[in-house]
Motif scaffolding. Structure first.
Motif: not given
Length: 283
Positions: A131-141, A179-182, A206-207
């Motif tokens: 399943v897909l789970l939202d990690r709660g941060h953008p990919a560059d967090a 990530s929150t930006d998909g 990285d990042g």
């Protein structure tokens, strides 16, 4: 007891019933430490440990990020002792853990264990639902935020374990963090590798906070040497549904082909899964 783990302590060697940590050890009270894990296999050809040097190098990097000293010679001696002592045929996980030590000081603590691979781990090699789970941060967090310890293999795995429980509640075997930006990130305890045509891909470290997976790095390096194209890129999660294959790659499971994502079937290819397995075990 055939499945009993082997336990050893830094500075003391292999233990039987002796205590291995103090109650005020910061690894227990705060998760302040790091660890490594890799597969150890005993068969007629002897004992083999997968990619030990690469795992030791990542262990040193994790410890440096945490500013915990590593006594290379002592760790090497302890690991050599444990590897020589483990004689049980089959596959197991060799795991070593470093903590900052006791709250009152006194230097770091270290423990090594060897535990036979369980049936659930072995079954995952035949295919898993995720399943897909939202990690709660953008990919560059994690860009320019070293205090977030992105890519450090810390002992603080409560979120990863909670994600596994949530996947089980949803009727799945594992999860993929998004990530929150998909963007595809990683699984709680594995890297994600996908295939489009004759090209493989995975998420950059990285990042993004994604752990640099030793098994994934070995597999993709072997793929490149065989002429397979490899992309390390930020991939929108929706792309996975149109891929030609997705695998979770880790030290224990090696390669676990994903059969469904959020209940939707995705493409699988037995020949490519066999090829991926050969990449991960390349020596």
């Amino acid at each position: 007891m055939p499945d009993a783990p082997l336990v050893a302590v830094l500075g003391h060697g292999i233990c039987s019933d002796e205590p291995v940590l103090h109650a005020d050890d910061l690894g227990l009270t705060r998760g302040d430490g790091c660890f490594e894990a890799t597969r150890i296999q005993v068969d007629g050809a002897g004992t083999h440990v997968d990619h030990l040097e690469a795992h030791l190098a990542r262990f040193r990097r994790s410890a440096a990020s945490l500013e915990i000293d590593v006594d290379d010679a002592a760790w090497r001696a302890l690991l050599d002792e444990v590897i020589a002592a483990w004689q049980q045929p089959g596959e197991a996980i060799l795991r070593w853990m470093l903590t900052r030590g006791r709250e009152r000081g006194g230097g770091p603590s270290g423990v090594v264990t060897v535990t036979p691979l369980d049936e659930r781990t072995l079954r995952a090699r035949d295919g898993i639902a995720v399943v897909l789970l939202d990690r709660g941060h953008p990919a560059d967090a994690f860009v320019e935020r070293p205090w977030l310890l992105g890519g450090v293999k810390t002992l603080s795995y409560a979120v990863n374990v909670a994600a596994g429980r949530e996947a089980a509640r949803r009727g799945a075997d594992d999860a993929i963090f998004v990530s929150t930006d998909g963007v595809v990130l990683e699984a709680p305890r594995a890297a994600v590798v996908w295939r489009f045509g004759e090209r493989l891909g995975t998420t950059p470290t990285d990042g993004t906070g994604v752990l640099a997976s030793i098994t994934c790095d070995v597999a993709l390096a072997a793929a490149r040497s065989d002429g397979v194209g490899v992309d390390v890129e930020l991939r929108p999660v929706d792309d996975l549904f149109g891929s030609d294959g997705v695998w979770l790659v880790s030290s224990g499971r090696l390669v676990a082909p994903v059969t469904t994502i959020d209940g939707r079937s995705i493409a699988t290819d037995d020949a490519w899964t066999d090829r991926m397995r050969s990449f991960t075990t390349r020596r």
